[in-house]
Scaffold this motif. Structure first.
Motif, PDB file in Angstrom:
ATOM      1  N   SER A  49      17.027  67.212  61.662  1.00 20.77           N
ATOM      2  CA  SER A  49      16.404  66.874  60.377  1.00 20.77           C
ATOM      3  C   SER A  49      17.471  66.649  59.312  1.00 20.77           C
ATOM      4  N   TRP A  50      18.454  67.533  59.282  1.00 21.87           N
ATOM      5  CA  TRP A  50      19.521  67.431  58.287  1.00 21.87           C
ATOM      6  C   TRP A  50      20.346  66.165  58.488  1.00 21.87           C
ATOM      7  N   LEU A 140      11.201  62.883  55.552  1.00 20.02           N
ATOM      8  CA  LEU A 140      12.643  62.718  55.388  1.00 20.02           C
ATOM      9  C   LEU A 140      12.970  61.456  54.586  1.00 20.02           C
ATOM     10  N   VAL A 165      15.751  70.898  54.101  1.00 22.72           N
ATOM     11  CA  VAL A 165      15.413  71.030  55.521  1.00 22.72           C
ATOM     12  C   VAL A 165      14.944  72.441  55.848  1.00 22.72           C
ATOM     13  N   SER A 169      11.252  73.461  57.198  1.00 21.56           N
ATOM     14  CA  SER A 169      11.153  74.017  58.554  1.00 21.56           C
ATOM     15  C   SER A 169      10.456  75.369  58.592  1.00 21.56           C
TER      16      SER A 169
END
Length: 224
Positions: A49-50, A140, A165, A169
């Motif tokens: 994700s990052w 995102l 993120v 999460s």
């Protein structure tokens, strides 16, 4: 950085509430050696994700989207994404309306096979749920478009995206905390069944919310 984060915060919703990644973690936790597998999935989820968020911000920045004088194409990009998501939501509602009532939702084959996956396949599934899930990718993309609008030093950019993120999460990390508590496995089974049963409705709602967010962002940029 505070303003940029406040503007990005609504886009964490899709990552938090997206059902299938949470169900995948639960399926791993109730399998053999489940905690180690779930940790691998969650670590991949966070890192992927990052990375995707950083890459999207870099691409937008190199294309001239950084800075307070946002080019018109960024607004049109937001409108196009919003229109596509709205079309997906409408299609999903029509498909759900045609589905017979009382029919139990099908458990995806990849989800049923989670307890037999090797570590490399677990990493692959976690990465795929980021880049191939429209809700997660829209989250995102929305965060990246917002962050690119605020030119920040690289270090602050990394911190901003990491915080985004981690907050996004929470949903994926919650089942692991549940597994550590007394009676956690029974609660995980109930969570899994509920999420599978309501996955379609949750996904459609999130897609609709993000469609409206992107359309509003695009219109505000064009008309402002």
């Amino acid at each position: 950085m505070g303003k940029a984060f406040a503007d990005m915060l609504p886009y964490t919703l899709g990552l938090i509430v997206s059902p299938f990644p949470v169900v995948a973690v639960i399926a791993l936790l109730i399998s053999a050696n489940g905690r180690a597998k779930a940790l691998l999935f969650e670590a991949t989820w966070l890192l992927m994700s990052w990375i995707v968020l950083i890459v999207l911000i870099a691409v937008l920045g190199s294309a001239g989207a950084a800075g307070h004088a946002r080019p018109a194409w960024v607004a049109w990009l937001a409108l196009i994404i919003g229109a596509l998501l709205l079309a997906m939501a409408v299609t999903g509602v029509r498909r759900a309306a045609r589905r017979r009532e009382g029919v139990a939702p099908q458990v995806p084959r990849w989800l049923a096979a989670m307890d037999t996956l090797t570590p490399s396949k677990i990493i692959g599934v976690a990465a795929l749920l980021i880049v191939a899930n429209p809700v997660n990718l829209a989250s995102l993309a929305g965060g990246a478009i917002t962050a690119a609008h605020e030119p920040l030093p690289l270090g602050r950019q990394f911190v901003l995206t990491a915080v985004f993120v981690v907050i996004g999460s929470i949903g994926v990390l919650t089942p692991y905390a549940t597994a550590l508590s007394a009676g956690g496995e029974q609660r995980l089974q109930r969570m899994r069944d509920w999420l599978i049963r309501h996955n379609g409705a949750l996904s459609l709602l999130l897609i609709l919310v993000f469609a409206l967010l992107f359309l509003a962002k695009g219109l505000r940029s064009l008309l402002g």
